[in-house]
Design a protein around this motif. Structure first.
Motif, PDB file in Angstrom:
ATOM      1  N   GLY A  25      18.873  47.211  12.863  1.00  0.00           N
ATOM      2  CA  GLY A  25      18.469  45.854  13.219  1.00  0.00           C
ATOM      3  C   GLY A  25      19.637  44.897  13.258  1.00  0.00           C
ATOM      4  O   GLY A  25      19.765  44.073  14.183  1.00  0.00           O
ATOM      5  N   GLY A  26      20.521  44.976  12.264  1.00  0.00           N
ATOM      6  CA  GLY A  26      21.682  44.105  12.224  1.00  0.00           C
ATOM      7  C   GLY A  26      22.640  44.363  13.364  1.00  0.00           C
ATOM      8  O   GLY A  26      23.232  43.432  13.937  1.00  0.00           O
ATOM      9  N   LEU A  27      22.813  45.618  13.729  1.00  0.00           N
ATOM     10  CA  LEU A  27      23.705  45.950  14.843  1.00  0.00           C
ATOM     11  C   LEU A  27      23.191  45.375  16.159  1.00  0.00           C
ATOM     12  O   LEU A  27      23.974  44.849  16.974  1.00  0.00           O
ATOM     13  CB  LEU A  27      23.858  47.463  14.961  1.00  0.00           C
ATOM     14  CG  LEU A  27      24.711  48.137  13.885  1.00  0.00           C
ATOM     15  CD1 LEU A  27      24.484  49.642  13.897  1.00  0.00           C
ATOM     16  CD2 LEU A  27      26.186  47.819  14.084  1.00  0.00           C
ATOM     17  N   LEU A  84      10.518  40.386  19.556  1.00  0.00           N
ATOM     18  CA  LEU A  84      10.303  41.767  19.104  1.00  0.00           C
ATOM     19  C   LEU A  84       9.672  41.784  17.727  1.00  0.00           C
ATOM     20  O   LEU A  84       8.928  42.701  17.385  1.00  0.00           O
ATOM     21  CB  LEU A  84      11.623  42.537  19.103  1.00  0.00           C
ATOM     22  CG  LEU A  84      12.229  42.802  20.481  1.00  0.00           C
ATOM     23  CD1 LEU A  84      13.581  43.491  20.347  1.00  0.00           C
ATOM     24  CD2 LEU A  84      11.290  43.651  21.325  1.00  0.00           C
ATOM     25  N   GLY A  85      10.043  40.806  16.913  1.00  0.00           N
ATOM     26  CA  GLY A  85       9.266  40.504  15.715  1.00  0.00           C
ATOM     27  C   GLY A  85       9.562  41.244  14.438  1.00  0.00           C
ATOM     28  O   GLY A  85       9.318  40.712  13.365  1.00  0.00           O
ATOM     29  N   ASN A  86      10.047  42.475  14.470  1.00  0.00           N
ATOM     30  CA  ASN A  86      10.263  43.193  13.215  1.00  0.00           C
ATOM     31  C   ASN A  86      11.459  44.127  13.339  1.00  0.00           C
ATOM     32  O   ASN A  86      11.932  44.434  14.434  1.00  0.00           O
ATOM     33  CB  ASN A  86       9.014  43.981  12.806  1.00  0.00           C
ATOM     34  CG  ASN A  86       8.603  45.007  13.840  1.00  0.00           C
ATOM     35  OD1 ASN A  86       9.272  46.009  14.035  1.00  0.00           O
ATOM     36  ND2 ASN A  86       7.484  44.754  14.531  1.00  0.00           N
ATOM     37  N   ALA A  87      11.957  44.572  12.175  1.00  0.00           N
ATOM     38  CA  ALA A  87      13.182  45.366  12.126  1.00  0.00           C
ATOM     39  C   ALA A  87      13.049  46.683  12.869  1.00  0.00           C
ATOM     40  O   ALA A  87      14.007  47.152  13.490  1.00  0.00           O
ATOM     41  CB  ALA A  87      13.576  45.617  10.674  1.00  0.00           C
ATOM     42  N   THR A  88      11.873  47.295  12.815  1.00  0.00           N
ATOM     43  CA  THR A  88      11.686  48.582  13.479  1.00  0.00           C
ATOM     44  C   THR A  88      11.839  48.443  14.982  1.00  0.00           C
ATOM     45  O   THR A  88      12.533  49.245  15.634  1.00  0.00           O
ATOM     46  CB  THR A  88      10.314  49.171  13.137  1.00  0.00           C
ATOM     47  OG1 THR A  88      10.223  49.356  11.722  1.00  0.00           O
ATOM     48  CG2 THR A  88      10.101  50.498  13.817  1.00  0.00           C
ATOM     49  N   GLY A 136      10.199  56.040   2.421  1.00  0.00           N
ATOM     50  CA  GLY A 136      11.069  55.297   3.318  1.00  0.00           C
ATOM     51  C   GLY A 136      10.291  54.251   4.091  1.00  0.00           C
ATOM     52  O   GLY A 136       9.061  54.177   4.011  1.00  0.00           O
ATOM     53  N   GLY A 137      11.016  53.451   4.841  1.00  0.00           N
ATOM     54  CA  GLY A 137      10.352  52.438   5.644  1.00  0.00           C
ATOM     55  C   GLY A 137       9.514  53.042   6.753  1.00  0.00           C
ATOM     56  O   GLY A 137       8.522  52.448   7.181  1.00  0.00           O
ATOM     57  N   THR A 138       9.890  54.238   7.211  1.00  0.00           N
ATOM     58  CA  THR A 138       9.188  54.874   8.317  1.00  0.00           C
ATOM     59  C   THR A 138       8.279  55.996   7.862  1.00  0.00           C
ATOM     60  O   THR A 138       7.124  56.086   8.288  1.00  0.00           O
ATOM     61  CB  THR A 138      10.202  55.423   9.343  1.00  0.00           C
ATOM     62  OG1 THR A 138      11.011  54.346   9.817  1.00  0.00           O
ATOM     63  CG2 THR A 138       9.481  56.084  10.514  1.00  0.00           C
TER      64      THR A 138
END
Length: 300
Positions: free
Chosen positions: A143-145, A190-194, A6-8
């Protein structure tokens, strides 16, 4: 060996074919993954060897975040295959959820930090919708929300709205704003999706506190996830189920219900299913299929 990247976090599970206890290893993806196929394959094979404890590995099933088309899946698969004699199959991590429910070929919808819908077409080719990143996509993901919530707040002020609305106050507090006109600037920094997605809980809290703005953002997020499924359906997917999972949609009933309502209205041919288990279960099914039906796996 089943592996969910996963991404995390990355979850590896070893299943003894002759019986015995399963063994698990969970590590932060950032601790080993550098987004280079060869380097990542080397790191992954090292973790597999550690978990296997000297036993031969009959087959390896991998679901990988970031393998968003057939070429990327094949590139990672080839890199792993070059470092092991075991048969390997790599798919997108969204595909693990239908597999975990024994629904191969159905649509997997991830709504976690980001969002994407994935399935296989009639010819076995990978089909995707969404997953373009939070700046332009990932609607319905964390992130989109947050991006859409900040946009809703900016439009609230454009219409002459005042402070006090729950989403307005939640976003100002979450971003640590000292000046309302800096909404977009602070979000971008903030720079990134996380980092952006970590603020999504503020949107849901505001909806629970009666914010019509927040409720609209969540509702639109669910509609956007349903649209991803609709795109795949219209492009020829033969799926009859959409299996949704990921940290946000599993933990936030409002988003799940918005997705169900929107899918029922737009694409009633497809039944929504919520997956609250561990995606590595799907990777394990993929590995077992490889181990027991090598000719079928090779054909895929």
């Amino acid at each position: 060996m089943g592996i969910d990247i996963g991404g995390t976090k990355t979850h590896l599970r070893a299943i003894p074919l002759a019986g015995g206890a399963e063994r698990d290893l969970v590590v932060p993806s950032g601790d080993w993954r550098v987004r280079n196929w060869n380097d990542d394959a080397t790191g992954l094979v090292g973790m597999m060897s550690l978990l296997a404890e000297g036993a031969p590995i009959a087959a390896i099933g991998v679901g990988a975040h970031g393998c968003d088309d057939a070429a990327e899946c094949l590139a990672f698969q080839s890199a792993i295959s070059a470092r092991t004699t075991s048969p390997v199959e790599v798919v997108n991590d969204a595909e693990l959820m239908p597999l975990a429910l024994d629904l191969p070929g159905q649509i997997g919808v991830v709504a976690g930090t980001g969002s994407i819908a994935v399935c296989r077409g009639p010819d076995g080719e990978m089909m995707t919708a969404g997953g373009w990143g939070w700046i332009i996509s990932d609607d319905g993901g964390a992130g989109g929300l947050v991006r859409d919530a900040v946009r809703a707040v900016s439009r609230h002020f454009d219409r002459g709205g005042a402070r006090g609305e729950p989403l307005v106050e939640a976003i100002i507090a979450a971003l640590g704003l000292t000046s309302v006109p800096r909404l977009g600037t602070v979000l971008a920094q903030l720079g990134n999706a996380t980092a952006v997605g970590a603020l999504a809980v503020a949107v849901f809290d505001a909806a629970e506190n009666g914010s019509e703005l927040a409720a609209g953002v969540v509702r639109q997020g669910g509609q956007s996830l349903a649209e991803l499924v609709g795109h795949l359906h219209r492009r020829g997917a033969l799926a009859t189920h959409a299996v949704a999972g990921g940290s946000v949609i599993v933990s936030q009933p409002r988003l799940w219900q918005a997705f169900v309502d929107a899918l029922s209205a737009s694409t009633p041919q497809i039944t929504p299913r919520l997956f609250s288990g561990r995606p590595v279960e799907g990777a394990c099914r993929l590995a077992v299929r490889l181990a027991t039906s090598p000719h079928q796996a090779a054909a895929n």
